[in-house]
Design a protein around this motif. Sequence first.
Motif, PDB file in Angstrom:
ATOM      1  N   GLY A 102     -15.062  58.270  13.629  1.00 32.60           N
ATOM      2  CA  GLY A 102     -16.443  57.935  14.000  1.00 32.60           C
ATOM      3  C   GLY A 102     -17.292  59.179  14.122  1.00 32.60           C
ATOM      4  O   GLY A 102     -16.900  60.284  13.698  1.00 32.60           O
ATOM      5  N   GLU A 103     -18.453  58.995  14.742  1.00 35.70           N
ATOM      6  CA  GLU A 103     -19.450  60.074  14.787  1.00 35.70           C
ATOM      7  C   GLU A 103     -19.226  61.020  15.976  1.00 35.70           C
ATOM      8  O   GLU A 103     -19.023  62.220  15.824  1.00 35.70           O
ATOM      9  CB  GLU A 103     -20.813  59.380  14.882  1.00 35.70           C
ATOM     10  CG  GLU A 103     -21.992  60.251  15.029  1.00 35.70           C
ATOM     11  CD  GLU A 103     -23.268  59.404  15.086  1.00 35.70           C
ATOM     12  OE1 GLU A 103     -23.406  58.423  14.326  1.00 35.70           O
ATOM     13  OE2 GLU A 103     -24.137  59.727  15.916  1.00 35.70           O
ATOM     14  N   GLY A 104     -19.257  60.439  17.157  1.00 30.53           N
ATOM     15  CA  GLY A 104     -19.078  61.253  18.356  1.00 30.53           C
ATOM     16  C   GLY A 104     -19.069  60.357  19.571  1.00 30.53           C
ATOM     17  O   GLY A 104     -19.535  59.218  19.509  1.00 30.53           O
ATOM     18  N   PRO A 105     -18.561  60.851  20.690  1.00 31.76           N
ATOM     19  CA  PRO A 105     -18.461  60.031  21.895  1.00 31.76           C
ATOM     20  C   PRO A 105     -19.831  59.631  22.429  1.00 31.76           C
ATOM     21  O   PRO A 105     -20.807  60.373  22.274  1.00 31.76           O
ATOM     22  CB  PRO A 105     -17.750  60.939  22.902  1.00 31.76           C
ATOM     23  CG  PRO A 105     -17.292  62.138  22.154  1.00 31.76           C
ATOM     24  CD  PRO A 105     -18.059  62.220  20.887  1.00 31.76           C
ATOM     25  N   GLY A 106     -19.881  58.472  23.074  1.00 35.00           N
ATOM     26  CA  GLY A 106     -21.070  58.035  23.801  1.00 35.00           C
ATOM     27  C   GLY A 106     -20.782  58.074  25.296  1.00 35.00           C
ATOM     28  O   GLY A 106     -19.812  58.706  25.743  1.00 35.00           O
ATOM     29  N   GLU A 109     -17.278  56.776  26.416  1.00 37.62           N
ATOM     30  CA  GLU A 109     -16.211  57.663  25.944  1.00 37.62           C
ATOM     31  C   GLU A 109     -16.202  58.958  26.754  1.00 37.62           C
ATOM     32  O   GLU A 109     -15.139  59.483  27.099  1.00 37.62           O
ATOM     33  CB  GLU A 109     -16.403  57.959  24.451  1.00 37.62           C
ATOM     34  CG  GLU A 109     -16.163  56.752  23.526  1.00 37.62           C
ATOM     35  CD  GLU A 109     -17.287  55.722  23.534  1.00 37.62           C
ATOM     36  OE1 GLU A 109     -18.427  56.086  23.905  1.00 37.62           O
ATOM     37  OE2 GLU A 109     -17.036  54.558  23.169  1.00 37.62           O
ATOM     38  N   PRO A 115     -11.904  57.823  22.618  1.00 40.38           N
ATOM     39  CA  PRO A 115     -12.906  57.353  21.655  1.00 40.38           C
ATOM     40  C   PRO A 115     -12.992  55.828  21.582  1.00 40.38           C
ATOM     41  O   PRO A 115     -12.001  55.136  21.836  1.00 40.38           O
ATOM     42  CB  PRO A 115     -12.409  57.908  20.303  1.00 40.38           C
ATOM     43  CG  PRO A 115     -10.970  58.185  20.491  1.00 40.38           C
ATOM     44  CD  PRO A 115     -10.747  58.446  21.957  1.00 40.38           C
ATOM     45  N   PHE A 116     -14.170  55.348  21.257  1.00 41.28           N
ATOM     46  CA  PHE A 116     -14.397  53.921  20.989  1.00 41.28           C
ATOM     47  C   PHE A 116     -13.851  53.021  22.108  1.00 41.28           C
ATOM     48  O   PHE A 116     -12.964  52.209  21.878  1.00 41.28           O
ATOM     49  CB  PHE A 116     -13.798  53.537  19.625  1.00 41.28           C
ATOM     50  CG  PHE A 116     -14.650  54.004  18.473  1.00 41.28           C
ATOM     51  CD1 PHE A 116     -15.767  53.277  18.074  1.00 41.28           C
ATOM     52  CD2 PHE A 116     -14.373  55.191  17.814  1.00 41.28           C
ATOM     53  CE1 PHE A 116     -16.571  53.712  17.031  1.00 41.28           C
ATOM     54  CE2 PHE A 116     -15.179  55.644  16.769  1.00 41.28           C
ATOM     55  CZ  PHE A 116     -16.285  54.891  16.379  1.00 41.28           C
ATOM     56  N   ASN A 143     -13.180  61.340  16.273  1.00 39.11           N
ATOM     57  CA  ASN A 143     -14.601  61.488  15.957  1.00 39.11           C
ATOM     58  C   ASN A 143     -14.853  62.819  15.272  1.00 39.11           C
ATOM     59  O   ASN A 143     -14.052  63.753  15.378  1.00 39.11           O
ATOM     60  CB  ASN A 143     -15.435  61.445  17.245  1.00 39.11           C
ATOM     61  CG  ASN A 143     -15.659  60.037  17.743  1.00 39.11           C
ATOM     62  OD1 ASN A 143     -16.132  59.179  17.004  1.00 39.11           O
ATOM     63  ND2 ASN A 143     -15.314  59.780  18.999  1.00 39.11           N
ATOM     64  N   HIS A 235     -20.302  51.533  10.632  1.00 42.32           N
ATOM     65  CA  HIS A 235     -19.948  51.814  12.025  1.00 42.32           C
ATOM     66  C   HIS A 235     -20.020  50.493  12.803  1.00 42.32           C
ATOM     67  O   HIS A 235     -20.937  49.699  12.581  1.00 42.32           O
ATOM     68  CB  HIS A 235     -20.960  52.818  12.596  1.00 42.32           C
ATOM     69  CG  HIS A 235     -20.519  53.436  13.882  1.00 42.32           C
ATOM     70  ND1 HIS A 235     -20.498  52.738  15.065  1.00 42.32           N
ATOM     71  CD2 HIS A 235     -20.071  54.682  14.161  1.00 42.32           C
ATOM     72  CE1 HIS A 235     -20.065  53.543  16.023  1.00 42.32           C
ATOM     73  NE2 HIS A 235     -19.793  54.723  15.499  1.00 42.32           N
TER      74      HIS A 235
HETATM   75  N1  URA Z   1     -19.327  55.779  18.480  1.00 45.70           N
HETATM   76  C1  URA Z   1     -18.620  56.739  17.858  1.00 45.70           C
HETATM   77  O1  URA Z   1     -18.958  57.147  16.745  1.00 45.70           O
HETATM   78  N2  URA Z   1     -17.532  57.200  18.460  1.00 45.70           N
HETATM   79  C2  URA Z   1     -17.113  56.777  19.645  1.00 45.70           C
HETATM   80  O2  URA Z   1     -16.086  57.253  20.122  1.00 45.70           O
HETATM   81  C3  URA Z   1     -17.880  55.784  20.281  1.00 45.70           C
HETATM   82  C4  URA Z   1     -18.972  55.292  19.686  1.00 45.70           C
END
Ligand code: URA
Length: 265
Positions: A102-106, A109, A115-116, A143, A235
Amino acid sequence: MRKALARDLAAHIRRLDEDLHISPHELPGGPARPAKKAAAPPKAPGAGSPATARAAAAPAPSGGLDSLETEVKSCRRCALGSHRLNAVFGVGSPSARVMFVGEGPGFQEDHRGEPFVGRSGQLLDKILDTVLGLKRSEVYIANIVKCHPMVNPDNPESHGNDRPPSPEEIAVCRPYLERQIALIKPACIVTLGSVATKVLLGVEEGISKVRGKWYVYPKTLFGGDADIKLLPTYHPAALLRNPKLKLDTWEDMKTLKSFLEGKTS
Ligand code: URA
């Protein structure tokens, strides 16, 4: 035949929605799509945009995933490291055959260090379960960047504070992901959304153009032993915003399932 396919698809998508309280009105209605024409031949990544620029070649892997995780947890290579609550390294099986990126933590997370785990993550778990018959412990999830990119970095407790990672943040963090990939050696990578896809493939086309086709992630880019097949898809957050995209995602996951079952190569 087409009716049976449509019924099968609708049942899968309804199961995906059950726990997410998405209205049945949002489900795609029409008949199943005609079979796609053969996927485009795998292509090597292009030159890459500034957003996908790489800081340097991935350092040769040293140590295992545990020592890499320790390194990431103390990383201060960019400002994200000073504001995060938790670095979000990755989760799953170190010998997974498929790695989701994925892209990055929110917010969620960042708080849990995994992650996710927010709404997108619940949907990803559901997709893994209902379409692929897999648990998150049987795949690997990571991510592009390991720390939460925030609009206001001084307030990690506020919701709606997410932003995409900057090209500089991506460039400094990317070697960690490359080392994860080199250590896990998955048979394939699934990029979730346009940021992860653009970074790993170096393509400029939008996700709707490139999704659902196999590409090659060359070993030279991550210091691995062998090239890895790469499948871009939407996504999960995009599916929550626009449930009509679930139909395409379902097809992409069937493509992945065929590959994992050895029906395509
Ligand atoms: N969206 C992401 O791209 N990564 C995550 O870990 C959570 C949401």
